[in-house]
Design a protein around this motif. Structure first.
Motif, short mmCIF file in Angstrom:
data_model
loop_
_atom_site.label_atom_id
_atom_site.label_comp_id
_atom_site.label_asym_id
_atom_site.label_seq_id
_atom_site.Cartn_x
_atom_site.Cartn_y
_atom_site.Cartn_z
N LEU A 113 0.65 -0.87 0.14
CA LEU A 113 -0.10 0.32 -0.04
C LEU A 113 0.67 0.77 0.08
CD1 LEU A 113 -2.63 -0.95 2.81
CD2 LEU A 113 -3.33 -1.20 -0.41
N LEU A 114 2.18 1.86 0.62
CA LEU A 114 3.44 2.19 0.81
C LEU A 114 3.06 2.73 -0.40
CD1 LEU A 114 4.92 1.79 3.77
CD2 LEU A 114 3.21 3.35 3.94
N LEU A 115 4.03 0.97 -1.35
CA LEU A 115 4.43 1.18 -2.47
C LEU A 115 3.65 1.73 -3.56
CD1 LEU A 115 6.72 0.63 -4.39
CD2 LEU A 115 5.30 -1.32 -5.14
N ALA A 116 2.08 1.36 -3.51
CA ALA A 116 1.12 2.25 -4.65
C ALA A 116 0.54 3.41 -4.08
CB ALA A 116 -0.23 1.14 -4.26
N ALA A 117 0.64 4.11 -2.80
CA ALA A 117 0.94 5.30 -2.25
C ALA A 117 1.48 6.05 -3.31
CB ALA A 117 0.68 6.04 -1.24
N GLY A 118 3.45 5.95 -3.62
CA GLY A 118 3.67 6.40 -3.75
C GLY A 118 3.96 6.67 -4.67
N PHE A 119 3.67 5.25 -6.29
CA PHE A 119 3.49 5.33 -7.07
C PHE A 119 2.28 6.75 -7.62
CE2 PHE A 119 3.75 2.37 -11.22
CZ PHE A 119 5.84 3.23 -11.32
N PHE A 120 0.96 7.30 -6.96
CA PHE A 120 0.02 8.06 -7.14
C PHE A 120 0.79 9.34 -7.41
CE2 PHE A 120 -1.56 11.40 -5.22
CZ PHE A 120 -3.31 11.80 -5.75
N VAL A 121 1.87 9.80 -6.43
CA VAL A 121 2.78 10.54 -6.63
C VAL A 121 3.44 11.73 -8.31
CG1 VAL A 121 4.35 12.04 -6.19
CG2 VAL A 121 3.08 11.09 -4.37
N CYS A 122 3.99 9.62 -8.54
CA CYS A 122 4.82 9.76 -9.80
C CYS A 122 4.01 9.84 -11.02
CB CYS A 122 5.60 7.98 -9.89
SG CYS A 122 6.93 8.00 -12.08
N GLY A 123 2.31 9.75 -11.22
CA GLY A 123 1.69 9.59 -11.48
C GLY A 123 1.27 11.15 -12.22
N PHE A 124 1.27 11.88 -10.79
CA PHE A 124 0.95 13.12 -11.08
C PHE A 124 1.65 13.96 -11.71
CE2 PHE A 124 0.89 17.57 -9.52
CZ PHE A 124 -0.70 17.86 -9.29
N HIS A 125 2.98 13.49 -11.38
CA HIS A 125 4.03 14.64 -11.89
C HIS A 125 4.37 13.89 -13.83
CE1 HIS A 125 8.55 15.70 -11.79
NE2 HIS A 125 8.83 15.14 -12.25
N VAL A 126 4.83 12.67 -13.97
CA VAL A 126 5.06 12.71 -15.56
C VAL A 126 3.80 12.83 -16.31
CG1 VAL A 126 5.02 10.45 -16.57
CG2 VAL A 126 6.26 10.04 -15.09
N ALA A 127 1.97 12.66 -15.59
CA ALA A 127 1.01 13.17 -16.63
C ALA A 127 1.21 14.98 -16.21
CB ALA A 127 -0.33 12.40 -15.64
N PHE A 128 1.50 15.63 -15.71
CA PHE A 128 1.52 16.88 -15.48
C PHE A 128 2.83 17.41 -16.95
CE2 PHE A 128 3.50 20.60 -14.03
CZ PHE A 128 2.56 22.36 -14.64
N LEU A 129 3.70 16.69 -16.85
CA LEU A 129 5.17 17.13 -17.69
C LEU A 129 4.83 16.66 -18.93
CD1 LEU A 129 8.11 15.88 -15.60
CD2 LEU A 129 7.31 18.06 -16.05
N ALA A 130 4.18 15.45 -19.70
CA ALA A 130 3.55 15.21 -20.28
C ALA A 130 2.97 15.71 -21.27
CB ALA A 130 2.94 13.83 -20.53
N THR A 131 1.96 16.18 -20.54
CA THR A 131 0.41 17.03 -20.75
C THR A 131 0.88 18.37 -21.10
OG1 THR A 131 -1.30 15.04 -19.80
CG2 THR A 131 -2.88 17.46 -20.90
N HIS A 132 1.41 19.12 -19.68
CA HIS A 132 1.09 20.68 -19.89
C HIS A 132 2.85 21.10 -20.33
CE1 HIS A 132 -2.63 20.91 -18.55
NE2 HIS A 132 -2.49 19.59 -17.85
N LEU A 133 4.06 20.36 -20.05
CA LEU A 133 5.75 21.08 -20.56
C LEU A 133 5.27 21.83 -21.62
CD1 LEU A 133 8.35 21.47 -19.16
CD2 LEU A 133 8.90 19.40 -20.41
N PRO A 134 4.85 21.57 -22.44
CA PRO A 134 4.50 22.46 -24.17
C PRO A 134 3.61 23.75 -23.50
CG PRO A 134 4.17 19.96 -24.92
CD PRO A 134 4.15 19.70 -22.88
N GLY A 135 3.36 23.44 -22.58
CA GLY A 135 2.22 24.75 -22.09
C GLY A 135 3.26 25.74 -21.39
N VAL A 136 3.59 25.04 -20.39
CA VAL A 136 4.84 26.02 -19.98
C VAL A 136 5.49 26.33 -20.92
CG1 VAL A 136 6.68 25.57 -18.00
CG2 VAL A 136 4.33 24.32 -17.75
N ILE A 137 5.94 25.52 -21.31
CA ILE A 137 6.83 26.57 -22.50
C ILE A 137 6.57 27.69 -23.33
CG2 ILE A 137 9.04 26.23 -23.73
CD1 ILE A 137 9.29 23.36 -22.95
N ALA A 138 5.27 27.36 -23.60
CA ALA A 138 4.83 28.15 -24.35
C ALA A 138 4.11 29.57 -23.45
CB ALA A 138 4.06 27.76 -24.84
N ALA A 139 4.34 29.59 -22.15
CA ALA A 139 3.85 30.55 -20.87
C ALA A 139 5.28 31.34 -20.97
CB ALA A 139 2.70 29.94 -20.03
N CYS A 140 6.09 30.63 -20.88
CA CYS A 140 7.75 31.57 -20.65
C CYS A 140 7.99 31.86 -21.94
CB CYS A 140 8.88 30.31 -20.15
SG CYS A 140 8.44 29.12 -18.91
#
Length: 406
Positions: free
Chosen positions: A222-249
């Protein structure tokens, strides 16, 4: 062991890795380039970043939801059949996306077909098939190489997608990427067979339901799964919005494509390195280190000037930690419960990863639409990464004996 037998085993080792890593490269590479299409998709449909983000976010969640079921089917009917169907669905969903002009249509093509197919041909099935076909002493490196395949796909596909968009427009470019996914179909034949065959002779195979109940009562799981939840948040945000972050810059679109490519390229380094380290250090310690490194890297990025070189360096640093969490996470699942039901159990862990992914993709769009900035998403990401670094510490894992197999 004769030289001929050794050569056959060596050839089989690399064929398995080529099939698994190649499949992951094409499915993950295609999915991870989708952020490049958000702006032209928004211009074409007029739906708004928030609505399109919902489709991407649903895809993150559905990718995770499919994996426990895909894993269970692979454990019973064989990985090859599941991988074949998954690759076809990815290709179909990607190909029809340009015809979708409503939020529900995008949810269906991106979120149901493409993401569901990628889940069927995703890490749960691929890692289980690899561990079933690879000797235990080489599994850490093998899973690292397979994981690096997804990153290599991103490294190759992001610039190709950018070039295709410039050459033929975003809709034709997306359809070409959908057809390219079909190149992984031969890999399904090489990875055929089911994980239940990996149980030692004479050992009773635990049923899927019992295996799940046992895992959900295991605190370390369960602890391992909780940590992997955070990995998902991070990876999906970067994959989806990194181009938008760069455009905002205020930086050109080329930096967005190359930043995604840098994520993929340097995750190859991270995945192979972490795969090599599995069996030499405790996997929970490797995971704590990776999450702490993410938190530090994001903090430094927020405090730095947003120039082209800074963005590319940031993408490279994040790439090292991007999906390199997968080999030690998969390794711990196999270490806790063995490989007989690994596709199912790792699929459950991947589900928590993608619940985090849903929030990362969705909140990224909603917060940007509400505030005109991604800063608050970065703040959340830092807090979550620190929490993930801490949550792995209580996991019960035996100390590593130097020289022993993972």
């Amino acid at each position: 062991m004769t030289d001929a037998v050794a050569d056959r085993k060596r050839a089989m080792f690399w064929l398995v890795l080529l099939a698994a890593a190649g499949t992951f490269a094409l499915t993950m590479g295609t999915r991870q380039t989708m952020g490049l299409f958000m702006s032209p998709m928004n211009t074409s449909t007029g739906l708004g970043v928030g609505s399109i983000s919902l489709a991407f976010a649903f895809g993150q969640l559905w990718w995770g939801l499919t994996q426990p079921f895909a894993g269970a089917f692979a454990d019973k009917i064989g990985a090859g059949r599941v991988l074949f169907i998954g690759a076809v669905l990815v290709a179909l969903g990607t190909f029809i996306t340009p015809y979708m002009t409503t939020t529900l249509g995008l949810i269906f093509s991106i979120g149901v077909l493409s993401a569901g197919g990628a889940g069927m041909a995703g890490p749960a099935v691929l890692m289980a098939a690899t561990t079933r076909l690879i000797p235990p002493e080489r599994r850490g490196l093998a899973t690292g190489i397979v994981n690096a395949g997804g990153s290599f796909g991103q490294f190759i596909m992001a610039p190709i997608a950018g070039w295709l968009m410039v050459s033929m427009g975003w809709s034709s470019a997306m359809q070409v990427l959908g057809l390219v996914v079909l190149l992984c179909l031969p890999g399904a034949f090489l990875l055929r067979g089911n994980s239940l065959q990996s149980a030692p002779a004479g050992q009773k195979v635990v049923g899927t339901g019992e295996a799940i109940r046992t895992a959900l009562r295991n605190r370390s799981f369960l602890l391992l799964a909780a940590g992997f939840f955070v990995c998902g948040f991070h990876v999906a945000f970067l994959a989806t919005h990194l181009p938008g972050v760069i455009a905002a810059c205020g930086l050109p679109v080329q930096y967005a494509a190359w930043s995604l490519a840098m994520l993929g390229l340097f995750n190859i380094v991270g995945s192979v390195s972490i795969g090599w380290a599995v069996g030499r250090w405790r996997m929970k310690s490797l995971l704590s280190m990776l999450y702490a490194a993410r938190a530090l890297a994001v903090l430094v990025f927020l405090l730095s000037p947003k120039t082209g070189p800074v963005v590319l360096i940031f993408a490279a640093v994040m790439g090292v930690t991007f999906l390199s969490t997968v080999p030690p996470t998969a390794g711990l699942v196999a270490k806790f419960f063995g490989t007989a039901n690994m596709a199912t159990l790792f699929g459950i862990v991947m589900l928590t990863h993608q619940v985090g992914g849903f929030l990362g993709a969705y909140l990224g769009g909603q917060i940007f639409q509400a505030t005109g900035s991604y800063d608050w998403v970065w703040y959340i990401d830092i807090v979550l990464a620190v929490g993930a670094a801490l949550v792995h510490m209580p996991i019960q894992e035996a100390k590593v004996v130097r020289g022993a197999a993972a």
